[in-house]
Design a protein around this motif. Structure first.
Motif, PDB file in Angstrom:
ATOM      1  N   ASP A  18     -97.038 -14.210  10.044  1.00 56.35           N
ATOM      2  CA  ASP A  18     -96.521 -12.851   9.963  1.00 56.35           C
ATOM      3  C   ASP A  18     -97.723 -11.915  10.009  1.00 56.35           C
ATOM      4  N   CYS A  19     -97.846 -11.146  11.072  1.00 55.71           N
ATOM      5  CA  CYS A  19     -99.019 -10.290  11.249  1.00 55.71           C
ATOM      6  C   CYS A  19     -98.684  -8.819  11.019  1.00 55.71           C
ATOM      7  N   ALA A  20     -97.598  -8.566  10.288  1.00 57.60           N
ATOM      8  CA  ALA A  20     -97.154  -7.187  10.087  1.00 57.60           C
ATOM      9  C   ALA A  20     -98.091  -6.415   9.177  1.00 57.60           C
ATOM     10  N   THR A  21     -98.763  -7.110   8.271  1.00 52.73           N
ATOM     11  CA  THR A  21     -99.654  -6.423   7.345  1.00 52.73           C
ATOM     12  C   THR A  21    -101.092  -6.485   7.839  1.00 52.73           C
ATOM     13  N   ILE A  22    -101.929  -5.605   7.305  1.00 55.32           N
ATOM     14  CA  ILE A  22    -103.338  -5.554   7.702  1.00 55.32           C
ATOM     15  C   ILE A  22    -104.049  -6.830   7.277  1.00 55.32           C
ATOM     16  N   ASP A  23    -104.909  -7.334   8.143  1.00 53.16           N
ATOM     17  CA  ASP A  23    -105.695  -8.524   7.825  1.00 53.16           C
ATOM     18  C   ASP A  23    -106.960  -8.085   7.083  1.00 53.16           C
ATOM     19  N   HIS A  24    -107.020  -8.395   5.792  1.00 54.61           N
ATOM     20  CA  HIS A  24    -108.177  -8.030   4.972  1.00 54.61           C
ATOM     21  C   HIS A  24    -109.226  -9.139   4.951  1.00 54.61           C
ATOM     22  N   GLY A  25    -109.017 -10.182   5.726  1.00 55.08           N
ATOM     23  CA  GLY A  25    -109.967 -11.285   5.747  1.00 55.08           C
ATOM     24  C   GLY A  25    -109.903 -12.170   4.520  1.00 55.08           C
ATOM     25  N   LEU A  26    -108.759 -12.142   3.813  1.00 55.58           N
ATOM     26  CA  LEU A  26    -108.610 -12.928   2.582  1.00 55.58           C
ATOM     27  C   LEU A  26    -107.744 -14.171   2.788  1.00 55.58           C
ATOM     28  N   PRO A  69    -109.909 -13.665  -8.787  1.00 56.30           N
ATOM     29  CA  PRO A  69    -108.808 -13.365  -7.862  1.00 56.30           C
ATOM     30  C   PRO A  69    -109.272 -13.402  -6.409  1.00 56.30           C
ATOM     31  N   ILE A  70    -108.469 -14.015  -5.553  1.00 58.62           N
ATOM     32  CA  ILE A  70    -108.759 -14.071  -4.121  1.00 58.62           C
ATOM     33  C   ILE A  70    -107.932 -13.028  -3.373  1.00 58.62           C
ATOM     34  N   GLY A  71    -106.626 -13.006  -3.622  1.00 56.51           N
ATOM     35  CA  GLY A  71    -105.748 -12.044  -2.966  1.00 56.51           C
ATOM     36  C   GLY A  71    -104.322 -12.237  -3.440  1.00 56.51           C
ATOM     37  N   GLU A  72    -103.433 -11.354  -3.016  1.00 55.80           N
ATOM     38  CA  GLU A  72    -102.068 -11.428  -3.519  1.00 55.80           C
ATOM     39  C   GLU A  72    -101.058 -10.950  -2.491  1.00 55.80           C
ATOM     40  N   VAL A  73     -99.786 -11.256  -2.762  1.00 52.56           N
ATOM     41  CA  VAL A  73     -98.642 -10.804  -1.971  1.00 52.56           C
ATOM     42  C   VAL A  73     -97.607 -10.252  -2.943  1.00 52.56           C
ATOM     43  N   ASN A  74     -97.048  -9.086  -2.650  1.00 53.00           N
ATOM     44  CA  ASN A  74     -95.997  -8.492  -3.482  1.00 53.00           C
ATOM     45  C   ASN A  74     -94.805  -8.150  -2.597  1.00 53.00           C
ATOM     46  N   VAL A  81    -103.611  -9.501   0.347  1.00 55.02           N
ATOM     47  CA  VAL A  81    -104.247  -8.193   0.196  1.00 55.02           C
ATOM     48  C   VAL A  81    -105.090  -8.219  -1.080  1.00 55.02           C
ATOM     49  N   PRO A  82    -106.073  -7.313  -1.202  1.00 52.89           N
ATOM     50  CA  PRO A  82    -106.886  -7.282  -2.427  1.00 52.89           C
ATOM     51  C   PRO A  82    -106.019  -7.106  -3.665  1.00 52.89           C
TER      52      PRO A  82
END
Length: 295
Positions: A16-24, A122-127, A146-147
């Protein structure tokens, strides 16, 4: 509760590429509601392309699962040692949870790097607001991490190797790589390079810099620089190492830096001391980038 491992459903392995890729990295998971049992089912499949958080160049990731705003009840996957592409295949149940109550909750999935000796990183999260999801059928999602909210905005880290040759009177600094650099451009990337100033008694003596790595938040440099410094000058020598973002249209921006020497911060002083204690042996150390004064 967790019900252990299970077989991943086929035919849903689409990013799913709908969100920005933060490199995480990205996380694959499945969510659905069992109306008969009044149970929300969350299946954690795997993650890919996680950033390295350990000195070994890997991470020890696990996933924490909550239904916000409730932070008291949290479920966790097993820790996967030394993995940047971990596979969990674990299922979790939020039992006896009325469907109408779920409409007020946000599914919170956070990946952390397990640390036995200090706080987990913390590495990253999804909400995901559950009111926005179709919970009637099992649906598999790929989501960019995301951060993490609430965590201090990091400028990233820099891996440096120091080596002192007393007889030759020289220090060799190898700029190895950076990780998780702060994005400085509108594209969500940076064009980093590393600048090193040799300072003696507070005066700028010599400057060297690496090549520019375009559109890279985890650049690998592997560039070596030699500075001639005799033993009698060591106590008055300091290195200002700065990670910069190259900008073609305006002034280059500072992402963060490190000051190395006998009178710097605790971690930086330790790296310097380790270098002196092991002559002719390269000593590598990760450093958190900070705001430092201009040399």
């Amino acid at each position: 509760m967790s019900t252990g491992a299970y077989e991943e459903e086929k035919g849903t392995d689409e990013p799913d590429c709908a969100t920005i890729d933060h490199g995480l990295g990205r996380l694959q998971f499945q969510v659905f509601y069992d109306f008969t049992e009044q149970t929300l089912v969350v299946k954690i499949f795997k993650a890919v392309s996680l950033p390295a958080k350990d000195f070994s160049g890997t991470s020890d990731p696990f996933v924490k699962i909550m239904l916000l705003p409730d932070k008291k009840r949290k479920l966790e996957t097993k820790v996967k040692r030394k993995k940047l592409n971990p596979i969990w295949n674990e299922m979790f149940l939020f039992e006896k949870f009325p469907y109408n109550k779920l409409q007020e909750r946000v599914l919170h999935l956070q990946i952390l790097d397990y640390d036995r000796f200090s706080r987990n990183d913390p590495i990253g999260e999804v909400n995901l607001p559950l009111a926005e999801l179709d919970l009637t059928n099992p649906t598999t999602y790929w989501k960019n991490l995301v951060p993490c909210k609430g965590s201090k905005q990091s400028s990233g880290e820099l891996l440096l190797s120091l080596c002192y040759a007393p007889t030759a009177g020289r220090i060799t600094i190898v700029v190895l790589k950076c990780r998780d650099l702060k994005a400085m451009d509108l594209t969500g990337k940076s064009d980093p390079y590393v600048k090193i100033w040799l300072m003696y008694k507070g005066r700028r003596i010599e400057k060297k810099k690496t090549r520019i790595k375009h559109r890279d938040l985890n650049p690998i440099f592997n560039e070596s620089f030699i500075f001639n410094i005799t033993v009698d000058k060591l106590m008055d020598t300091t290195f200002y190492v700065t990670v910069m973002d190259k900008d073609r249209l305006s002034r280059n921006e500072t992402i963060g830096g490190v000051i190395l020497g006998p009178k710097s911060g605790p971690k930086e002083e330790k790296h310097w001391s380790d270098m002196l204690a092991k002559p002719r042996v390269p000593v590598a150390e990760w450093h958190h980038l900070k705001e430092i004064p201009s040399p």
